[in-house]
Design a protein around this motif. Sequence first.
Motif, PDB file in Angstrom:
ATOM      1  N   GLY A  73     -37.610  -6.476  -3.992  1.00 54.47           N
ATOM      2  CA  GLY A  73     -38.932  -6.538  -4.482  1.00 54.47           C
ATOM      3  C   GLY A  73     -39.048  -6.432  -5.865  1.00 54.47           C
ATOM      4  O   GLY A  73     -40.331  -6.392  -6.339  1.00 54.47           O
ATOM      5  N   LYS A  74     -38.122  -6.235  -6.728  1.00 53.31           N
ATOM      6  CA  LYS A  74     -38.305  -6.076  -7.970  1.00 53.31           C
ATOM      7  C   LYS A  74     -38.377  -7.551  -8.904  1.00 53.31           C
ATOM      8  O   LYS A  74     -37.882  -8.442  -8.450  1.00 53.31           O
ATOM      9  CB  LYS A  74     -37.205  -5.241  -8.656  1.00 53.31           C
ATOM     10  CG  LYS A  74     -37.305  -3.707  -8.097  1.00 53.31           C
ATOM     11  CD  LYS A  74     -35.989  -2.917  -8.382  1.00 53.31           C
ATOM     12  CE  LYS A  74     -36.173  -1.625  -8.018  1.00 53.31           C
ATOM     13  NZ  LYS A  74     -34.941  -0.744  -8.050  1.00 53.31           N
ATOM     14  N   TRP A  75     -39.084  -7.377  -9.934  1.00 55.58           N
ATOM     15  CA  TRP A  75     -39.130  -8.495 -10.497  1.00 55.58           C
ATOM     16  C   TRP A  75     -38.264  -9.505 -11.159  1.00 55.58           C
ATOM     17  O   TRP A  75     -38.029 -10.579 -10.798  1.00 55.58           O
ATOM     18  CB  TRP A  75     -40.014  -8.358 -12.042  1.00 55.58           C
ATOM     19  CG  TRP A  75     -41.383  -8.107 -12.218  1.00 55.58           C
ATOM     20  CD1 TRP A  75     -42.271  -7.148 -11.598  1.00 55.58           C
ATOM     21  CD2 TRP A  75     -42.449  -9.075 -12.710  1.00 55.58           C
ATOM     22  NE1 TRP A  75     -43.521  -7.348 -11.831  1.00 55.58           N
ATOM     23  CE2 TRP A  75     -43.752  -8.544 -12.569  1.00 55.58           C
ATOM     24  CE3 TRP A  75     -42.240 -10.383 -13.277  1.00 55.58           C
ATOM     25  CZ2 TRP A  75     -44.810  -9.037 -12.815  1.00 55.58           C
ATOM     26  CZ3 TRP A  75     -43.190 -10.967 -13.853  1.00 55.58           C
ATOM     27  CH2 TRP A  75     -44.664 -10.330 -13.666  1.00 55.58           C
ATOM     28  N   ASP A  76     -37.082  -8.916 -11.478  1.00 60.14           N
ATOM     29  CA  ASP A  76     -35.908  -9.721 -12.040  1.00 60.14           C
ATOM     30  C   ASP A  76     -35.094 -10.439 -10.862  1.00 60.14           C
ATOM     31  O   ASP A  76     -34.477 -11.244 -10.913  1.00 60.14           O
ATOM     32  CB  ASP A  76     -34.868  -8.839 -12.558  1.00 60.14           C
ATOM     33  CG  ASP A  76     -34.260  -7.616 -12.014  1.00 60.14           C
ATOM     34  OD1 ASP A  76     -34.637  -7.370 -10.769  1.00 60.14           O
ATOM     35  OD2 ASP A  76     -33.421  -7.042 -12.393  1.00 60.14           O
ATOM     36  N   VAL A  77     -35.408  -9.949  -9.403  1.00 58.20           N
ATOM     37  CA  VAL A  77     -35.240 -10.805  -8.082  1.00 58.20           C
ATOM     38  C   VAL A  77     -36.108 -11.788  -7.768  1.00 58.20           C
ATOM     39  O   VAL A  77     -35.824 -12.841  -7.660  1.00 58.20           O
ATOM     40  CB  VAL A  77     -34.897  -9.746  -6.925  1.00 58.20           C
ATOM     41  CG1 VAL A  77     -34.380 -10.576  -5.749  1.00 58.20           C
ATOM     42  CG2 VAL A  77     -33.918  -8.555  -7.398  1.00 58.20           C
ATOM     43  N   LEU A  78     -37.460 -11.324  -7.699  1.00 53.99           N
ATOM     44  CA  LEU A  78     -38.349 -12.097  -7.371  1.00 53.99           C
ATOM     45  C   LEU A  78     -38.859 -13.319  -8.364  1.00 53.99           C
ATOM     46  O   LEU A  78     -39.511 -14.404  -7.997  1.00 53.99           O
ATOM     47  CB  LEU A  78     -39.705 -11.435  -6.955  1.00 53.99           C
ATOM     48  CG  LEU A  78     -39.558 -10.550  -5.841  1.00 53.99           C
ATOM     49  CD1 LEU A  78     -40.811  -9.461  -5.664  1.00 53.99           C
ATOM     50  CD2 LEU A  78     -39.286 -11.164  -4.679  1.00 53.99           C
TER      51      LEU A  78
END
Length: 367
Positions: A73-78
Amino acid sequence: MRRRAVLGLAGTLPLGCTAVAQGPAAGPGLRDLALARSLTFGTAVRSEKLESDPLLSTLVAREAELLVPEWEGKWDVLQPERGRFEFGPLRAVLRFAQANRQRVRGHALLWHEAMPAWLAPALQEGQAQAQQILETHIVTVLGETRASIRDWDVVNEVISAPPGGDNPSPTTGDLRPSPWLSALGPGYVERALRIARQADPTLRLTFNEFGVYSDTPWAQMKRERLLRVVRGLLDRNCPLDAVGIQGHLQMREPFRAEPFVEFLTALRGMGLAVLITEMDVREPDVLAPTLEARDAAVAEYAGAFLQASRDGGARTFLVWGMTDRDSWLLSDPGVARRDGQATRGHPYDSELRPKALRARLAQIFSS
Ligand code: XIL
């Protein structure tokens, strides 16, 4: 019916073997014990580990009522590239939860870490652009998770860390220096919360923070900073429902229930829920000579923290990983032990055998 693991191997073990089987502890799972007292127990998970490791997934299915994605759910994944959203890994966690009738909480809509490479430079394009980037991210993510996630860490670790504690911030202000603060000024916390409320009006909005539990001058200062920031938000009628206490415990720091309970009580007095979102335990530099003694000390320290949390009104308790084998305390050089000893800071060991901390959790949920 919830899945019940097959246990009771003790009688068949060869002489000299420990009688503790690999897999979930005998008796009711922590999720059921907690639920019987209207409490919630859960853990951080990684989707690829759940998919590849049946022993771990059985353990998590049986023990946890609530899951939080450790990185999905973190930015670098999403949002790995600007404007391109990637929900595959998060959906994998949601699928697992659905199959096991578990709930999922979200983590984290705004953080100064786990930022994709494009983000920090983009935030410097000016305030209007930065505001647009924040809004697009929150609105798109909450649009995706509206049906499946009802509690998100909207802001994570925004309070500045005083000297003495972990990762001290080079400021005496209440908010840590970060690309968000530079781009949007101190109003960014309020902005994020307002965007989230508008995007998903019944979502529980949580303000998540570390380093606020111990009986030390730096944790006390951080508690005061957090209370000041949260009070300011509420005074301006900013939407906010809960404060998440991460609970990355460090046994070298003294713990005393009274100041911590007082802090939780102050938050609840403002109408906020309090929850423990990421508990794990780092042991002191000098370890007890046996694993048994180390595990007992971990359980005692964490038990005092958990009991105080319960006394202070927390009803939701999550650990940052169920086992010592799957822990960031093992894999992340920033937090792993310097002496090369493996962590014992989770409820299950690296062979997925329950330890004293698991027993202490069960006891606290049963009392
Ligand atoms: C950690 C993960 O556990 C690691 O695997 C990753 O490398 C870094 O982030 N506070 C938080 C969590 O809010 O997101 C962090 O998780 C641990 C500290």
